[in-house]
Scaffold this active site. Sequence first.
Site, PDB file in Angstrom:
ATOM      1  N   HIS A 165     140.672   6.889  23.086  1.00 38.60           N
ATOM      2  CA  HIS A 165     140.149   4.841  23.175  1.00 38.60           C
ATOM      3  C   HIS A 165     139.358   5.180  21.599  1.00 38.60           C
ATOM      4  O   HIS A 165     137.643   5.334  21.441  1.00 38.60           O
ATOM      5  CB  HIS A 165     139.260   3.973  24.427  1.00 38.60           C
ATOM      6  CG  HIS A 165     137.924   4.456  24.313  1.00 38.60           C
ATOM      7  ND1 HIS A 165     136.934   4.022  23.636  1.00 38.60           N
ATOM      8  CD2 HIS A 165     137.933   5.216  25.294  1.00 38.60           C
ATOM      9  CE1 HIS A 165     136.163   4.953  24.540  1.00 38.60           C
ATOM     10  NE2 HIS A 165     136.274   5.769  25.189  1.00 38.60           N
ATOM     11  N   HIS A 199     140.722   8.142  27.920  1.00 40.14           N
ATOM     12  CA  HIS A 199     138.985   7.872  27.485  1.00 40.14           C
ATOM     13  C   HIS A 199     138.477   9.957  27.448  1.00 40.14           C
ATOM     14  O   HIS A 199     139.503  10.414  27.590  1.00 40.14           O
ATOM     15  CB  HIS A 199     138.700   7.709  28.754  1.00 40.14           C
ATOM     16  CG  HIS A 199     138.255   6.777  29.209  1.00 40.14           C
ATOM     17  ND1 HIS A 199     138.075   5.544  29.208  1.00 40.14           N
ATOM     18  CD2 HIS A 199     139.389   5.631  30.218  1.00 40.14           C
ATOM     19  CE1 HIS A 199     138.644   4.167  29.749  1.00 40.14           C
ATOM     20  NE2 HIS A 199     139.770   4.583  30.058  1.00 40.14           N
TER      21      HIS A 199
END
Length: 213
Positions: A8, A150
């Site tokens: 992200h 992540h």
Amino acid sequence: MRLILVRHGESEWNKIGRYQGQEDAPLSELGQQQAQALAQRLKREKLDVIYASPLQRANNTARAIAEFHPDVPFIDDPALLEIHHGDWQGLYSPDVKAQYGAELREWQYFPTRSQMPNGESFSNILKRVIDFKERVLSERADQTVVFSTHDVVVKILVADALGINMDRINRLWITNASISVIEYGEDLPYLVSLSEACHLGKLATVRENQTAL
């Protein structure tokens, strides 16, 4: 399967050195710009499906990509969540270092035997991530797949592809809004790119500025 792993864009908590884990910190202004640059980078790719962590920093990064691929299925899946940081969530990195110095060092150097206080064990995130990858691979062997996720999830999948000791994952730097590509075929998996961020230019996050990982 060609797997495009996306970390992200920068979150508000990345920016201030605050441990987030499964807390739902939004993208920072820079993170939103990074997501747009990433989306531009992938807009001409032929994508078959986009999977995203439900946490908004990864989900909104994926949605920026999806704007250029409106007909591609978009699937939220909790298997792509970050590791749960337990009692560290919400703390700033100097506080974690002061209060949990031994545990932090164990996480950095020996993550496979580490469990953050009241957090998720490494064995649990390892199982959920690898099980998810195997399921998607079995269903989409000939497709190009995006995982928007992540830091720890990307590191696990890269280490798994390379066959390296999972205790070495924190020696990998996966920058915000970067792309890592793994190709799975009938023989070995191949790591084609790692933390590619040329599309970010001056928007790229500096490693030294992220202390809560």
